[in-house]
Design a protein around this motif. Structure first.
Motif, PDB file in Angstrom:
ATOM      1  N   ASP A 155       0.603  -1.233  -0.003  1.00  0.00           N
ATOM      2  CA  ASP A 155      -0.071  -0.062  -0.032  1.00  0.00           C
ATOM      3  C   ASP A 155       1.031   1.191  -0.143  1.00  0.00           C
ATOM      4  O   ASP A 155       0.489   2.264  -0.620  1.00  0.00           O
ATOM      5  CB  ASP A 155      -0.899   0.061   1.205  1.00  0.00           C
ATOM      6  CG  ASP A 155      -1.889  -1.152   1.024  1.00  0.00           C
ATOM      7  OD1 ASP A 155      -2.103  -1.659  -0.038  1.00  0.00           O
ATOM      8  OD2 ASP A 155      -2.397  -1.439   2.122  1.00  0.00           O
ATOM      9  N   ALA A 207      -7.736  -6.112  -2.119  1.00  0.00           N
ATOM     10  CA  ALA A 207      -8.621  -6.320  -0.776  1.00  0.00           C
ATOM     11  C   ALA A 207      -7.491  -6.213   0.323  1.00  0.00           C
ATOM     12  O   ALA A 207      -7.312  -7.686   0.874  1.00  0.00           O
ATOM     13  CB  ALA A 207      -9.130  -7.649  -1.025  1.00  0.00           C
ATOM     14  N   PRO A 208      -7.424  -5.297   0.856  1.00  0.00           N
ATOM     15  CA  PRO A 208      -6.300  -5.297   2.079  1.00  0.00           C
ATOM     16  C   PRO A 208      -6.735  -5.810   3.121  1.00  0.00           C
ATOM     17  O   PRO A 208      -6.070  -6.488   4.244  1.00  0.00           O
ATOM     18  CB  PRO A 208      -6.093  -3.646   2.276  1.00  0.00           C
ATOM     19  CG  PRO A 208      -6.987  -3.076   1.429  1.00  0.00           C
ATOM     20  CD  PRO A 208      -7.461  -4.045   0.329  1.00  0.00           C
ATOM     21  N   GLU A 209      -8.219  -6.253   3.352  1.00  0.00           N
ATOM     22  CA  GLU A 209      -8.621  -6.719   4.452  1.00  0.00           C
ATOM     23  C   GLU A 209      -8.535  -8.095   4.550  1.00  0.00           C
ATOM     24  O   GLU A 209      -8.836  -8.680   5.671  1.00  0.00           O
ATOM     25  CB  GLU A 209     -10.256  -6.163   4.700  1.00  0.00           C
ATOM     26  CG  GLU A 209     -11.036  -6.946   3.602  1.00  0.00           C
ATOM     27  CD  GLU A 209     -11.185  -6.280   2.235  1.00  0.00           C
ATOM     28  OE1 GLU A 209     -11.693  -6.691   1.256  1.00  0.00           O
ATOM     29  OE2 GLU A 209     -10.343  -5.358   2.012  1.00  0.00           O
ATOM     30  N   LYS A 210      -8.190  -8.561   3.417  1.00  0.00           N
ATOM     31  CA  LYS A 210      -7.849 -10.225   3.219  1.00  0.00           C
ATOM     32  C   LYS A 210      -6.431 -10.318   3.400  1.00  0.00           C
ATOM     33  O   LYS A 210      -6.041 -11.364   2.920  1.00  0.00           O
ATOM     34  CB  LYS A 210      -8.639 -10.649   1.903  1.00  0.00           C
ATOM     35  CG  LYS A 210      -9.994 -10.700   1.864  1.00  0.00           C
ATOM     36  CD  LYS A 210     -10.495 -11.407   0.579  1.00  0.00           C
ATOM     37  CE  LYS A 210     -11.974 -11.310   0.530  1.00  0.00           C
ATOM     38  NZ  LYS A 210     -12.464 -12.076  -0.792  1.00  0.00           N
ATOM     39  N   ARG A 211      -5.479  -9.598   3.937  1.00  0.00           N
ATOM     40  CA  ARG A 211      -4.330  -9.910   3.866  1.00  0.00           C
ATOM     41  C   ARG A 211      -3.736 -11.158   4.497  1.00  0.00           C
ATOM     42  O   ARG A 211      -2.877 -11.724   4.117  1.00  0.00           O
ATOM     43  CB  ARG A 211      -3.544  -8.560   4.650  1.00  0.00           C
ATOM     44  CG  ARG A 211      -2.075  -8.327   4.254  1.00  0.00           C
ATOM     45  CD  ARG A 211      -1.553  -7.264   5.043  1.00  0.00           C
ATOM     46  NE  ARG A 211      -2.101  -6.113   5.032  1.00  0.00           N
ATOM     47  CZ  ARG A 211      -1.703  -5.064   4.108  1.00  0.00           C
ATOM     48  NH1 ARG A 211      -0.705  -5.370   3.582  1.00  0.00           N
ATOM     49  NH2 ARG A 211      -2.399  -3.996   4.404  1.00  0.00           N
TER      50      ARG A 211
END
Length: 200
Positions: free
Chosen positions: A60, A130-134
């Motif tokens: 990011d 999809a940063p929430e699925k890192r």
């Protein structure tokens, strides 16, 4: 394109291409003692894993520093994947070079054979979309590196049992699947771009 853990794992396996790396590793390790080859392979896979993992967590910030949008990354990633897939289906002619007699370290096995530009772009794309699925992407990367390690450690046995023709055929089949994935990425990126232009 909404990736899941399974689809991300498959994509990363296709990108890192452990089957296609078999001849590269076999050539680079031919001067390494047979009893050390497994250790060298595991070391190089670990180095590649750490590099890709680092990109997952700084992706990011990298995108912000470089002022890159998710759309440009998706279209650029699709182009890179398409070129990689073409090389898998139509491999370039081999050029004879003088191979170093020393044990390989980082280059060319960890980088770029495993963690090449396409793999780095792919992990950046996954995190940006999809940063929430890192954590899922980290798990997918762990599975991918495990598969690569197993395939490369067993490379000599695979070549003996399956034969060179089977390995080449499987490599080209993986390339064909990757072509379809790259085209899907490009089409989705172009569709989003057209919508943005129309809305402007």
């Amino acid at each position: 394109m909404n990736y899941t853990f399974v689809s991300a794992t498959i994509l990363l396996i296709l990108i890192t291409d452990p089957i296609g790396n078999i001849p590269i590793f076999a050539n680079a390790l031919q001067h390494v003692a047979p009893e050390r080859r497994a250790r060298v392979i595991l070391r190089e896979v670990l180095i590649a894993f750490l590099l890709l993992l680092t990109f997952m967590f700084v992706g990011d910030g990298f995108l912000r520093v470089m002022n890159l949008s998710e759309l440009s990354l998706q279209i650029g990633g699709g182009v890179i994947l398409f070129l990689i897939a073409l090389r898998m289906i139509f491999p370039p002619a081999k050029v004879e070079t003088d191979e170093p007699l020393s044990e390989p370290l980082i280059v060319p096995l960890a980088i770029p054979a495993i963690a090449g530009p396409s793999a780095l772009a792919t992990v950046l794309l996954l995190v940006s979309q999809a940063p929430e699925k890192r954590l899922e992407w980290v798990a997918a990367l762990c599975v991918t590196m495990t598969v690569s390690a197993v395939v490369l450690v067993l490379a000599e046995r695979i070549q003996r049992v399956a034969g060179d023709r089977f390995v080449v055929a499987l490599e080209r089949l993986m390339g064909l699947v990757l072509v379809a994935v790259s085209i899907e990425m490009l089409l989705r990126g172009i569709k989003i771009f057209i919508k943005q232009v129309a809305a402007a």
